[in-house]
Design an enzyme around this catalytic site. Sequence first.
Site, PDB file in Angstrom:
ATOM      1  N   GLU A 158      33.524 -57.159  32.354  1.00  0.00           N
ATOM      2  CA  GLU A 158      33.839 -57.077  33.904  1.00  0.00           C
ATOM      3  C   GLU A 158      33.030 -56.288  34.755  1.00  0.00           C
ATOM      4  O   GLU A 158      33.186 -55.407  35.196  1.00  0.00           O
ATOM      5  CB  GLU A 158      35.219 -56.634  34.150  1.00  0.00           C
ATOM      6  CG  GLU A 158      36.517 -57.328  33.352  1.00  0.00           C
ATOM      7  CD  GLU A 158      37.962 -57.128  33.888  1.00  0.00           C
ATOM      8  OE1 GLU A 158      38.236 -56.067  34.537  1.00  0.00           O
ATOM      9  OE2 GLU A 158      38.816 -57.903  33.309  1.00  0.00           O
ATOM     10  N   GLU A 358      40.552 -62.013  27.956  1.00  0.00           N
ATOM     11  CA  GLU A 358      41.909 -61.057  28.122  1.00  0.00           C
ATOM     12  C   GLU A 358      42.795 -61.773  29.228  1.00  0.00           C
ATOM     13  O   GLU A 358      42.236 -62.613  29.956  1.00  0.00           O
ATOM     14  CB  GLU A 358      41.639 -59.736  29.171  1.00  0.00           C
ATOM     15  CG  GLU A 358      40.733 -58.871  28.283  1.00  0.00           C
ATOM     16  CD  GLU A 358      40.373 -57.736  29.242  1.00  0.00           C
ATOM     17  OE1 GLU A 358      41.111 -57.341  30.279  1.00  0.00           O
ATOM     18  OE2 GLU A 358      39.373 -56.780  28.921  1.00  0.00           O
TER      19      GLU A 358
HETATM   20  C1  FCB Z   1      40.806 -55.249  32.565  1.00  0.00           C
HETATM   21  C2  FCB Z   1      40.216 -54.478  31.673  1.00  0.00           C
HETATM   22  C3  FCB Z   1      40.900 -53.837  30.495  1.00  0.00           C
HETATM   23  C4  FCB Z   1      42.316 -53.569  30.713  1.00  0.00           C
HETATM   24  C5  FCB Z   1      43.146 -54.739  31.664  1.00  0.00           C
HETATM   25  C6  FCB Z   1      44.270 -54.697  32.068  1.00  0.00           C
HETATM   26  O1  FCB Z   1      40.440 -55.252  33.844  1.00  0.00           O
HETATM   27  O2  FCB Z   1      38.949 -54.984  31.270  1.00  0.00           O
HETATM   28  O3  FCB Z   1      40.246 -52.904  29.789  1.00  0.00           O
HETATM   29  O4  FCB Z   1      42.305 -52.463  31.464  1.00  0.00           O
HETATM   30  O5  FCB Z   1      42.232 -55.275  32.649  1.00  0.00           O
END
Ligand code: FCB
Length: 445
Positions: A158, A358
């Site tokens: 990110e 994620e």
């Molecule tokens: C993302 C991050 C991860 C976690 C999630 C909820 O932005 O990559 O580390 O904090 O959100």
Amino acid sequence: MKRFPEGFLWGVATSAFQIEGSLDADGRGESIWDRFDTESGDRGDVACDHYRRWPEDVELLCDLGVNAYRFSLAWPRLFPDGRRREQRGFDHYGRLIDALLERGIEPVVTLYHWDLPQALEEEGGWRNRDTAARFADFATQCYLAFGDRVRWWLTINEPWIVGLLGYLHGLHAPGYKGDVLGEVTVFHHLLLAHGLAVQAFRAGGTDGRIGLAPNPSPHYPASDDPADAEVARASDGYVNRWFLDAVFRGSYPDDMRVRYEEVVGPLDFIRDGDLEVISAPTDYLGVNYYAPRVMQAAPGDTPWPWRVIVPEGVRTTGGFTGGVASTEAGTPIVPAALTDVLVRLHEDYDGIPILITENGAVFADRVHDERRVAFIRDHLAALHDALEQGVNVLGYCHWSFLDNFEWALGYGQRFGLVHVDYETQERTIKDSGRYYAGIARRSAL
Ligand code: FCB
């Protein structure tokens, strides 16, 4: 029954600083997060005590039925001052990787999940171009140490969030506020670091796949007003195209260059040849997906003339989703937006294979977390829709394996499939974890 493709990766995800604790163990150096005061007042000193409890956690991964585990390597464990190698750190991750492989779990390794060595921050951190070179050296040593066993690599997690929260809003380490020049400089150096690390991967002949792990957010206008459509497009440039066009097309989008130049002046930190490095071919794209951004024009707001609103409904490609619920973190839940973003990435970026790195939600329920069960079911159905539309999705990693240190928000925000009692460090698999295990084992929804 919705079936998923042969070889689909079913995983869970974590990052080092959020779970490990043991910040002084085995010669680890300080990271920018060690000394960062979060708004919640919580710190990562103990977190889930995973650095010590990892063997137990590997057994839990087996209970969750996964065949993949995404985690990050803590740079300050491997290079405590950014330069000097610490073998004990390498030994630690080597043991973890071996234990995963023995149990048929593919390690999916993130090289940078935000824990920059403090020593490098003192040399300017990501504002300093040299940090990209340091990152490539670190990555090279990781390929040499683990490249014989790890087949899935991710460079940077990110990059947009690193700039946004670390340089514009001051919510993440290193905690700068209102520094747009810093933000855009850091974006560029993170992308450069990514490209250099990809080049090093190829140069070393490492057998495996490598890619970036951004968080592309699908954008929707808040209304039919053309001004909202315009800011939806503009913010898409800021959040998505700046990174994806650079990596996949070798150029920054013109509308965003103009916008940045208006705010910060000439972008002279971009040097000739940088975009060739940044666009070194990758094998797949990691996608962190949480929520869409519903955009409303806010003329006069600086630096960006827009607002992100929490909508009552969203018009996705699949139709109107009304009565949008949110997680306990206030994030709107719109599974159909996941289908949209996957289809769009597939169409705009030449069918790049995608791994969901994620996806998850904050719900406090200790063990009976029905809302998380529904969240998983609906997002996997949306992912399946994208597969049916021809998107090459390689796998899905749920965020997160364990409740953990949620950065600025601390321990109050629980994302885990496994509950962690922070007093006793006892782990309890939630209903969502059992549900997910069933899906992972059948590879069907
Ligand atoms: C993302 C991050 C991860 C976690 C999630 C909820 O932005 O990559 O580390 O904090 O959100």
